[in-house]
Design a protein around this motif. Structure first.
Motif, PDB file in Angstrom:
ATOM      1  N   PHE A  55     -19.935   3.686  -6.512  1.00 37.45           N
ATOM      2  CA  PHE A  55     -18.847   4.424  -5.859  1.00 37.45           C
ATOM      3  C   PHE A  55     -17.613   4.578  -6.747  1.00 37.45           C
ATOM      4  N   LEU A  56     -17.557   3.842  -7.842  1.00 34.09           N
ATOM      5  CA  LEU A  56     -16.311   3.743  -8.611  1.00 34.09           C
ATOM      6  C   LEU A  56     -15.852   5.070  -9.203  1.00 34.09           C
ATOM      7  N   GLU A  57     -16.785   5.976  -9.456  1.00 35.58           N
ATOM      8  CA  GLU A  57     -16.413   7.283 -10.002  1.00 35.58           C
ATOM      9  C   GLU A  57     -16.119   8.311  -8.913  1.00 35.58           C
ATOM     10  N   ASN A  58     -16.303   7.929  -7.668  1.00 39.38           N
ATOM     11  CA  ASN A  58     -16.052   8.849  -6.557  1.00 39.38           C
ATOM     12  C   ASN A  58     -14.544   8.938  -6.306  1.00 39.38           C
ATOM     13  N   PRO A  59     -13.940  10.118  -6.364  1.00 39.64           N
ATOM     14  CA  PRO A  59     -12.493  10.243  -6.172  1.00 39.64           C
ATOM     15  C   PRO A  59     -12.027   9.837  -4.774  1.00 39.64           C
ATOM     16  N   LEU A  60     -12.958   9.733  -3.829  1.00 41.18           N
ATOM     17  CA  LEU A  60     -12.595   9.324  -2.468  1.00 41.18           C
ATOM     18  C   LEU A  60     -12.653   7.802  -2.290  1.00 41.18           C
ATOM     19  N   PHE A  61     -13.014   7.087  -3.361  1.00 33.37           N
ATOM     20  CA  PHE A  61     -13.154   5.626  -3.270  1.00 33.37           C
ATOM     21  C   PHE A  61     -12.048   4.929  -4.047  1.00 33.37           C
ATOM     22  N   GLU A  62     -11.493   3.900  -3.437  1.00 38.74           N
ATOM     23  CA  GLU A  62     -10.451   3.107  -4.094  1.00 38.74           C
ATOM     24  C   GLU A  62     -10.768   1.625  -3.916  1.00 38.74           C
ATOM     25  N   LEU A  63     -10.743   0.877  -5.004  1.00 38.62           N
ATOM     26  CA  LEU A  63     -10.966  -0.567  -4.958  1.00 38.62           C
ATOM     27  C   LEU A  63      -9.640  -1.295  -5.057  1.00 38.62           C
ATOM     28  N   LEU A  64      -9.385  -2.172  -4.090  1.00 36.49           N
ATOM     29  CA  LEU A  64      -8.228  -3.055  -4.129  1.00 36.49           C
ATOM     30  C   LEU A  64      -8.750  -4.481  -4.189  1.00 36.49           C
ATOM     31  N   GLU A  65      -8.568  -5.110  -5.329  1.00 35.49           N
ATOM     32  CA  GLU A  65      -9.046  -6.482  -5.481  1.00 35.49           C
ATOM     33  C   GLU A  65      -7.971  -7.433  -4.963  1.00 35.49           C
ATOM     34  N   GLY A  66      -8.293  -8.181  -3.929  1.00 31.09           N
ATOM     35  CA  GLY A  66      -7.309  -9.064  -3.331  1.00 31.09           C
ATOM     36  C   GLY A  66      -7.921  -9.915  -2.240  1.00 31.09           C
ATOM     37  N   ASP A  67      -7.108 -10.818  -1.675  1.00 32.49           N
ATOM     38  CA  ASP A  67      -7.571 -11.855  -0.765  1.00 32.49           C
ATOM     39  C   ASP A  67      -6.913 -11.674   0.601  1.00 32.49           C
ATOM     40  N   ILE A  68      -7.710 -11.705   1.660  1.00 32.90           N
ATOM     41  CA  ILE A  68      -7.171 -11.529   3.006  1.00 32.90           C
ATOM     42  C   ILE A  68      -6.303 -12.701   3.454  1.00 32.90           C
ATOM     43  N   ARG A  69      -6.326 -13.792   2.713  1.00 35.90           N
ATOM     44  CA  ARG A  69      -5.433 -14.913   3.055  1.00 35.90           C
ATOM     45  C   ARG A  69      -3.984 -14.631   2.670  1.00 35.90           C
ATOM     46  N   ASP A  70      -3.756 -13.544   1.932  1.00 35.38           N
ATOM     47  CA  ASP A  70      -2.411 -13.153   1.503  1.00 35.38           C
ATOM     48  C   ASP A  70      -1.952 -11.965   2.337  1.00 35.38           C
ATOM     49  N   LEU A  71      -0.915 -12.161   3.154  1.00 39.26           N
ATOM     50  CA  LEU A  71      -0.455 -11.110   4.059  1.00 39.26           C
ATOM     51  C   LEU A  71       0.024  -9.881   3.298  1.00 39.26           C
ATOM     52  N   ASP A  72       0.706 -10.061   2.175  1.00 42.71           N
ATOM     53  CA  ASP A  72       1.186  -8.902   1.408  1.00 42.71           C
ATOM     54  C   ASP A  72       0.021  -8.025   0.949  1.00 42.71           C
ATOM     55  N   THR A  73      -1.070  -8.661   0.540  1.00 46.89           N
ATOM     56  CA  THR A  73      -2.264  -7.912   0.145  1.00 46.89           C
ATOM     57  C   THR A  73      -2.819  -7.123   1.320  1.00 46.89           C
ATOM     58  N   CYS A  74      -2.857  -7.755   2.481  1.00 48.93           N
ATOM     59  CA  CYS A  74      -3.357  -7.080   3.681  1.00 48.93           C
ATOM     60  C   CYS A  74      -2.472  -5.891   4.048  1.00 48.93           C
ATOM     61  N   MET A  75      -1.151  -6.063   3.905  1.00 45.00           N
ATOM     62  CA  MET A  75      -0.226  -4.968   4.196  1.00 45.00           C
ATOM     63  C   MET A  75      -0.463  -3.799   3.248  1.00 45.00           C
ATOM     64  N   GLN A  76      -0.661  -4.108   1.970  1.00 45.65           N
ATOM     65  CA  GLN A  76      -0.936  -3.065   0.976  1.00 45.65           C
ATOM     66  C   GLN A  76      -2.250  -2.356   1.290  1.00 45.65           C
ATOM     67  N   ALA A  77      -3.241  -3.130   1.700  1.00 51.44           N
ATOM     68  CA  ALA A  77      -4.558  -2.554   1.989  1.00 51.44           C
ATOM     69  C   ALA A  77      -4.512  -1.600   3.179  1.00 51.44           C
ATOM     70  N   CYS A  78      -3.671  -1.904   4.177  1.00 54.91           N
ATOM     71  CA  CYS A  78      -3.621  -1.110   5.409  1.00 54.91           C
ATOM     72  C   CYS A  78      -2.695   0.104   5.318  1.00 54.91           C
ATOM     73  N   LYS A  79      -1.946   0.201   4.244  1.00 58.66           N
ATOM     74  CA  LYS A  79      -0.968   1.286   4.127  1.00 58.66           C
ATOM     75  C   LYS A  79      -1.662   2.646   4.080  1.00 58.66           C
ATOM     76  N   GLY A  80      -1.278   3.529   4.991  1.00 59.98           N
ATOM     77  CA  GLY A  80      -1.839   4.874   5.016  1.00 59.98           C
ATOM     78  C   GLY A  80      -3.253   4.955   5.539  1.00 59.98           C
ATOM     79  N   ILE A  81      -3.725   3.903   6.208  1.00 56.04           N
ATOM     80  CA  ILE A  81      -5.104   3.837   6.686  1.00 56.04           C
ATOM     81  C   ILE A  81      -5.169   4.135   8.181  1.00 56.04           C
TER      82      ILE A  81
END
Length: 325
Positions: A55-81
């Motif tokens: 999926f990495l070459e698909n322009p509709l796919f975005e990978l966010l490497e991070g941990d759900i134990r970190d609230l800031d990461t979760c906030m970033q992941a949910c932005k615009g979703i």
């Protein structure tokens, strides 16, 4: 198939947590195939990079490497979703008995972080993975959502707590949550490696390598094995479910029952092997029998699984024949 004709609003954006895992990567693939944007959040503690490599070459796919134990990461992941399917967690009943504190951090705190981030970012729907393990020592079959017993493992407890948070976030905050009690999901990309591997890929790997498998107990345990395509259908229909269906949990299975010894014999037949298994001690925390009543999911979500055990297991075995290393 049961989800191919589903449609979401134009421009819908999806988040799949644990998107590099077994269930998560299949969800990423299905949503991308439908033509929608997918953000995958994963810390690769159990997910695998090869699962999302296509999926990495698909322009509709975005990978966010991070941990759900970190609230800031979760906030970033949910932005615009718009739609969230939360699959990130640690599985395995035996491992949870060995590591209860870690399961508390990942499965409870991580899930709560994700619900809070979804609420603050005004997500339309929050679908999350629970487990049939929450039924605990409730002996009656089939399993019905409003009839549960005492949980038998830390893993099961973390899933039960997640369900309660899901109910509260709908009731108090208006976040539309939909919880799924998965029943022994199997299929392509399920990891056969390691001590805590699920039973189907573990048996397949051993048989392909002409090794002797160990069946815990006498093989008389029964499970409602559920092919991955049914789970994809449930997640997509859950994200399209009416508001009245929110704040609830649903059994996601086919509604069948297979004994472990019969599972082993079926796999041996499909792989043309004749290797007698060993029988070991029962596993601590295991539920003896599992069989789902799926009428609630059918009624409120329109869930109508296409794949019974036999059709699913043939597809899974064929995938392992060509992909197992």
């Amino acid at each position: 198939m049961g989800y191919k004709n589903l449609e979401f609003p134009i421009g819908s954006r999806f988040l799949v947590t644990g998107g590099a895992g077994f269930i998560g990567s299949n969800l990423c693939e299905a949503i991308l195939d439908m033509g929608y944007f997918v953000r995958c959040l994963d810390n690769f503690s159990t997910g695998k990079r090869e699962n999302i490599a296509p999926f990495l070459e698909n322009p509709l796919f975005e990978l966010l490497e991070g941990d759900i134990r970190d609230l800031d990461t979760c906030m970033q992941a949910c932005k615009g979703i718009d739609f969230i399917t939360h699959q990130a967690s640690w599985g395995s009943v035996p491992r949870s008995i060995e590591m209860p504190l870690l399961y508390e951090e990942i499965n409870i705190k991580g899930t709560l972080n994700m619900m809070e981030a979804a609420r603050q970012n005004k997500a339309k729907k929050f679908v999350y993975a629970s487990s049939s393990s929450v039924y605990g020592d409730e002996p009656n079959l089939p399993k019905v959502e409003d009839r549960v017993g005492k949980v038998l493992s830390p893993y099961a407890l973390t899933k039960k707590v997640g369900e309660e948070y899901g109910r509260l976030y709908t009731q108090i905050y208006g976040l539309e949550t939909v919880g799924f009690r998965y029943f022994n999901v199997f299929g392509r990309r399920q990891d056969p490696h390691g001590y805590y591997a699920a039973v189907i890929p573990k048996f397949v790997k051993a048989l392909l390598n002409n090794e002797i498998s160990t069946i815990n107990g006498d093989g008389g345990q029964s499970r409602d094995f559920t092919y991955i395509e049914n789970v994809i259908e449930a997640n997509l229909k859950g994200m399209l479910a009416p508001k009245e269906a929110a704040g609830e949990v649903y059994n996601i299975a086919f509604g069948g029952r297979v004994f472990l010894v019969d599972l082993y014999n079926k796999l041996s037949e499909l792989l043309e092997k004749d290797i007698q298994p060993n029988f070991g001690p029962d596993r601590a925390g295991d539920v003896k029998h599992s069989n789902a009543d799926i009428s609630k999911a059918k009624k409120l979500l329109g869930y109508n699984p296409d794949y019974d055990f036999n059709s699913g297991i043939e597809l899974a075995v064929n995938w392992y024949k060509f992909n197992l290393r």
